[in-house]
Scaffold this active site. Structure first.
Site, PDB file in Angstrom:
ATOM      1  N   ARG A   1       0.838  -1.193   0.000  1.00 17.50           N
ATOM      2  CA  ARG A   1       0.000   0.000   0.000  1.00 17.50           C
ATOM      3  C   ARG A   1       0.879   1.252   0.000  1.00 17.50           C
ATOM      4  O   ARG A   1       2.056   1.225   0.382  1.00 17.50           O
ATOM      5  CB  ARG A   1      -0.948   0.006   1.189  1.00 17.50           C
ATOM      6  CG  ARG A   1      -0.303   0.191   2.519  1.00 17.50           C
ATOM      7  CD  ARG A   1      -1.279  -0.077   3.683  1.00 17.50           C
ATOM      8  NE  ARG A   1      -2.562   0.530   3.479  1.00 17.50           N
ATOM      9  CZ  ARG A   1      -3.700  -0.154   3.239  1.00 17.50           C
ATOM     10  NH1 ARG A   1      -3.684  -1.480   3.202  1.00 17.50           N
ATOM     11  NH2 ARG A   1      -4.824   0.476   3.057  1.00 17.50           N
TER      12      ARG A   1
ATOM     13  N   SER B   1       7.665   4.195  -5.444  1.00 14.77           N
ATOM     14  CA  SER B   1       7.362   5.289  -6.367  1.00 14.77           C
ATOM     15  C   SER B   1       7.888   5.096  -7.786  1.00 14.77           C
ATOM     16  O   SER B   1       7.958   6.061  -8.559  1.00 14.77           O
ATOM     17  CB  SER B   1       7.864   6.628  -5.816  1.00 14.77           C
ATOM     18  OG  SER B   1       7.259   6.875  -4.560  1.00 14.77           O
TER      19      SER B   1
ATOM     20  N   ALA C   1       6.429  -2.163  -4.652  1.00 17.61           N
ATOM     21  CA  ALA C   1       6.532  -1.389  -3.419  1.00 17.61           C
ATOM     22  C   ALA C   1       5.499  -0.256  -3.366  1.00 17.61           C
ATOM     23  O   ALA C   1       4.748  -0.031  -4.318  1.00 17.61           O
ATOM     24  CB  ALA C   1       7.943  -0.826  -3.279  1.00 17.61           C
ATOM     25  N   HIS C   2       5.495   0.434  -2.263  1.00 15.80           N
ATOM     26  CA  HIS C   2       4.547   1.524  -2.011  1.00 15.80           C
ATOM     27  C   HIS C   2       4.623   2.622  -3.076  1.00 15.80           C
ATOM     28  O   HIS C   2       5.703   2.997  -3.519  1.00 15.80           O
ATOM     29  CB  HIS C   2       4.819   2.144  -0.641  1.00 15.80           C
ATOM     30  CG  HIS C   2       6.229   2.602  -0.438  1.00 15.80           C
ATOM     31  ND1 HIS C   2       6.595   3.903  -0.529  1.00 15.80           N
ATOM     32  CD2 HIS C   2       7.359   1.913  -0.162  1.00 15.80           C
ATOM     33  CE1 HIS C   2       7.890   4.016  -0.303  1.00 15.80           C
ATOM     34  NE2 HIS C   2       8.384   2.813  -0.078  1.00 15.80           N
ATOM     35  N   ASN C   3       3.456   3.079  -3.487  1.00 15.94           N
ATOM     36  CA  ASN C   3       3.328   4.225  -4.402  1.00 15.94           C
ATOM     37  C   ASN C   3       3.815   3.963  -5.824  1.00 15.94           C
ATOM     38  O   ASN C   3       3.934   4.890  -6.624  1.00 15.94           O
ATOM     39  CB  ASN C   3       4.047   5.465  -3.834  1.00 15.94           C
ATOM     40  CG  ASN C   3       3.321   6.037  -2.635  1.00 15.94           C
ATOM     41  OD1 ASN C   3       3.573   5.615  -1.497  1.00 15.94           O
ATOM     42  ND2 ASN C   3       2.398   6.943  -2.874  1.00 15.94           N
TER      43      ASN C   3
END
Lengths: 360, 360, 360
Positions: free
Chosen positions: A227, A268, A248-250
C-alpha cells in the site's frame, strides 16, 4: 484414474473447426471426438496439436496427433492432418478453452465456515469458499470467486467477476476492479517499507494510502503489492504480473504491462503502458520507464528511460545495443590484452633499433 | 521455559555410539545423558558437537562439549572427547534425528474445522489439521500430514506419507508422489504465465495441464510451481527445492537436483539429473541443462549447456573457467589502460624521431 | 464511497501544529479541519503536504495544498502556506499518525472459529482472528494481534503487542520478542535447506534448532526465515526486513539492519548492526559483514567485509570505489580497443620505415 477422468470432455472435430474458424486440409471425419490438445511430442492418435514455426516441421511429421493446427505458410496446403488457420496462437487459445476441464470453485453463496462481517456487502451471485474472512464494510461484486482461506480486509472492494485463489490476503481499504485474478497466497496492501532513522532506531512511517488494481489485471502466486504511504499504489488495466514479484509503495504501473517472476519495483517507480520486464529485474526508487520499455531479465535499472520503446539491459541497465557491444568487448578482452603485449614487444624492438642508430 | 523443555529428550552416550557406529577414543561413561547437539562454540558441558575439518580444531579444543564427533584424520586417535566415525556428516545426521523433539502435527483423522468434500478420499491414517480444505475427488494417502489452513484442489492426489505445512495451496488435478514435503505457503499448480497480445490487450491462455511432483521431493516455503499449458510440469524424484523459488509452466526438473532460494526457471526449461542451481539463478525459456550442471549463484542462463557436469556462471552464463578469466581480466583493466597510454607515448616519440630523420 | 469514508477523520490545523511542534509562517485559521496528508501533486485545497528539498519547490508552488510542511532552509520564512519544522520527515511521520484510519483488527478475545489448543496460553487482552490455529504449549502475549488464518506452532512464544497478519505461519518452538510485526503469508521456522548426498540421493538433515526474533522487528509479506540446524537463527532488535526475503538456517542478523525485497542470505551468514542490503542482494554461506556495511542492490557477496561501514557492490561484490572504477573502465573499452588499433597501425608504419632503412 479419477484425476485424468475429469479431463475427458467430449469435443468433436466439428466443434474445433468452428472454434478456430480454420479449414481441414485433408479428409477427416468431423464427427469424431478428440481427447485433448497436447504438444507434438506428447500427442496421441486421439489428440490435436499445433505447429507455429517451420523449425518444428520434422517433429510435426513424427507426431501421432490426429490433427495439427498451423498456418498455410508453415504446413503447406495439402498436409493431410492440417487444420489451417490464419493465427495459430489464437486458434490454440480457442482450443485450450474447449478442452478446459470444469473449474474447481466454491458453490454460489457463502460457505458455512466463512467469517463474513455483518456489515460486508457480498453479492448473491458470488462464490465464497471455506474459511474465508471478509472484514467490516468490505464489498464483493457479482460473480466474484473467493477461494478457501482468503482474507479480505475492512472496506476493501472486490469488483465483479474477480477470482481470488486460496490464501490470498488483501489488507483494508484496497480496490480491485472487475475480472481481477489473484493467485494463491499473494498479498495486496501490506505496509510499504518505509522508516526514518532517529535516535539510533528505525521509526516506522504509517502507510495510510491504499492499493488500486484496475480491471483485467492478473497477479501471480506469492506476489506482494504494498500500500502507498499516502495516495495509492496502482496497477493499470490489463497488466499481467507473474509469481513472487514485489511491487513497493506508491508504484504506478501503466496498462498492459508484462512483469515476470521475481521482479522488484522499489518505492514510487512509474512504468508507462505496455512495458515488459524480464525475470529478476530490479528498478530503483522513483525511476520512470516510458511506454513500451523492454527490460531483459536480471537487469538493474538506476536511471530513467524516457524514450518510448527502448530496449535495455545490464546492471546498471543501459540501452540494448550499447549493453550488448559492451558485453562483446569484454569477451574480446583476452585478445586485446594479447595485442597490447605484442605491441609492447614491437615498440621495444623499435626503440632498441632507434637507440642502436643513435649510439651506432 | 516451556519452549525449551520439550527439547529435553533423554539420549545416552550409548545410544549415540550405536546410532553413529563410532568409537569413543577416551574414557566416557556410556550411561550418562547428553542434552543436545550444538555447534562447537555453543555447546555446553552436557552437549555433543562435531568437527569436520582441521580448520576448526582450535575451536574444538576450546569447546565445552562433552563429546566431539569427527574423523580420525581430523581429531587424531587419542582425543579424550572424540567419537571417531568414518563419515562425520552422516553421523551428525543420525545424531540430529536422535535429538529431534516430537513433531508438531495434527492428530490422526480429520479436524472438525476442516472442510473435506464428501467425494474426496482421505486415508484413515492421515492427519488433517484445522481449517484445511480438500476438494471434490481429491485423494490423500496413508499417513499423510496436512497442516492447518492447507487447501487441496479437486482431483489432486497426495501420496502416502506426504507432509504439507500450513497454508500450502495445491490447485486442482495435481499429483504428488510419496513422502513429498511442501513447506508453508508454497503454491503448486497456479496458472502458467502465458498470454498472447491481440487487439491491444493480453489474452490469457488457459492452462489445462497439470503438475507432477515425484517421490521424496522437498519444496521450500513460499515457492511456486505453475501448472503446464498442456501436459505437465514435473519435478523429478528426490529433487530438493529451497524457499521462494519460481518454477514456470511445463518445466521438467530431473531427479536429485538442488535448487536454491529465489531461483527462477522460465517456461519449458529442462534440467537433467543432479543439477545444482545457486541462489537467484535465472534460466530463460526453453533452455536445457544437461545432467549435473552446476550453476553459481546469481547467474542468468540464456543458452543450452549440453555437456554433463559443466560448471557455469555469469550473466549471460558461460563455462566457469572462461567466466572466471573474464572477471580477472576486467579486474586488470586499469593496468591495461595504463599500458596503452605508455605505448602511445613511446610510439609518439618513435614517430617524432622518425620524422626528425626524414626532415633532418 | 464507504472505502474512502473511513478515511475521513477530523484533524484540525491546531492538532497538526501541536503534533509537529512547528510554526505556521502565514495567516492560517487553526480551527479548520484538514482532510488528509497527500503528495504535493495530489493534494487538494483541504489537504496538507510536505517538501523536503529545494528540488521540489516549483511543484510546491503549484500544489493546491492548504499547508506545506518544510524546513525554513527549504521554504524560507514567509511562505504563506508553510508549517516550518526542524525535521521535516519526523513531522510527516507525526502527521501520518494523526490521519491513520482505524486499524482493521480482530476483536479482543478468541474468534469462535479459531482452533486454540487447550494447553496454549493466550493473554486475555490478545486479539485472535478467524481460522487461527494455535498449537500446544504456545504462548501469545498481552495485546498481541493475530489476524485471520495465522498458524502458531507448538511451544512457540509470541511476545506482547506483536502483530501477525493474515496467513502467517510460524512453526514450532520459535520465539518472538515484543512488538514484532510480521506481514501476511510470511513463514518463520521452516526447515533449513540442508542435505548430504549419500548413495545417490540427498539425505535430509533434521533441523532441530529454532528462530529467535528480537523486539521491534518488522518482517515483510511472504518473507521466509528458516530454523537453525542446531542452535538458532536470530534477527536482531529493531531490524526491518522487506517482502520476499529469504533468511536461511543459522543466519545471525544484528540489530537495526535494513534488508530490502528479494534479498537472500545463505546459511550461517552473519550481519553486524545497522547493515543495509539493497534489493536482490545475495550473500553466500557463512559470510560475515561488519557493522554498518552498505550493499547496493543486486550485488552478490562472496567474501567477508570486516571493516565497519564499508560500501560494496557488484558480482562478486567489492568495495564501492573499486567497483565503480571497474564499471567506468568497462564503459571505456570501445575507446581502448580503438586506441589499440591505431597503435597497431602506427607501429606497422614505423616497422615498415625501419625495414626500408635497413634494406634501403
Amino acid at each position: 484414474m479419477a484425476a485424468s477422468a475429469i479431463n475427458e470432455t467430449t469435443v468433436t472435430v466439428e466443434q474445433i473447426v468452428a472454434a478456430t474458424g480454420g479449414t481441414l486440409a485433408g479428409q477427416i471425419d468431423k464427427s469424431i471426438s478428440i481427447r485433448t490438445i497436447a504438444s507434438l511430442a506428447d500427442a496421441q492418435a486421439t489428440d490435436i496439436s499445433w505447429v507455429d514455426s517451420k523449425k518444428w516441421l520434422a517433429t510435426a511429421q513424427e507426431s501421432k496427433a490426429a490433427i495439427i493446427i498451423g498456418a498455410r505458410s508453415v504446413l503447406g496446403s495439402d498436409h493431410p492432418k492440417a487444420l489451417l488457420v490464419e493465427d495459430t496462437q489464437a486458434a490454440v487459445a480457442n482450443v485450450l478453452e474447449l478442452f478446459a476441464p470444469p473449474a474447481d470453485q466454491p458453490a454460489v453463496g457463502v460457505h458455512p465456515s466463512a467469517a463474513v462481517d455483518e456489515t460486508a456487502n457480498v453479492a448473491a451471485t458470488a462464490r465464497i469458499g471455506a474459511h474465508v474472512r471478509i472484514g467490516p464494510g468490505a464489498v464483493v461484486g457479482e460473480h466474484a470467486i473467493v477461494h478457501a482461506g482468503v482474507s479480505i480486509g475492512a472496506y476493501t472492494q472486490v469488483g465483479a467477476a474477480c477470482e481470488l485463489f486460496g490464501g490470498v490476503v488483501i489488507y483494508e481499504r484496497c480496490t480491485l476492479g472487475a475480472r481481477v485474478r489473484i493467485h494463491a497466497n499473494a498479498v495486496i496492501g501490506a505496509d510499504g517499507f518505509g522508516y526514518i532513522f532517529r535516535d539510533g532506531q528505525h521509526r516506522k512511517l504509517k502507510h495510510i494510502g491504499t492499493v488500486v488494481i484496475e480491471d483485467d489485471v492478473e497477479i501471480g502466486a506469492n506476489t506482494t503489492i504494498d500500500r502507498a504511504k499516502v495516495g495509492e499504489t496502482r496497477v493499470g488495466r490489463g497488466t499481467k504480473i507473474d509469481n513472487l514479484v514485489m511491487v513497493a509503495h506508491n508504484v504506478q504501473i501503466g496498462p498492459a504491462c508484462i512483469i515476470v517472476g521475481h521482479v522488484g519495483l522499489s518505492g514510487s517507480v512509474r512504468l508507462g503502458a505496455g512495458c515488459v520486464l524480464g525475470g529478476h529485474v530490479g528498478v530503483a526508487d522513483g525511476i520512470y520507464l516510458a511506454d513500451g520499455t523492454q527490460v531483459s531479465a536480471k537487469s538493474g535499472i538506476m536511471n530513467d528511460f524516457e524514450t518510448p520503446g527502448t530496449r535495455i539491459f545490464g546492471i546498471p541497465a543501459q540501452e540494448h545495443t550499447a549493453a550488448k557491444r559492451e558485453l562483446l568487448q569484454v569477451r574480446r578482452l583476452p585478445k586485446a590484452l594479447k595485442r597490447i603485449s605484442e605491441l609492447e614487444k614491437k615498440v621495444a624492438e623499435l626503440e632498441g633499433a632507434a637507440n642502436d642508430r643513435e649510439t651506432g
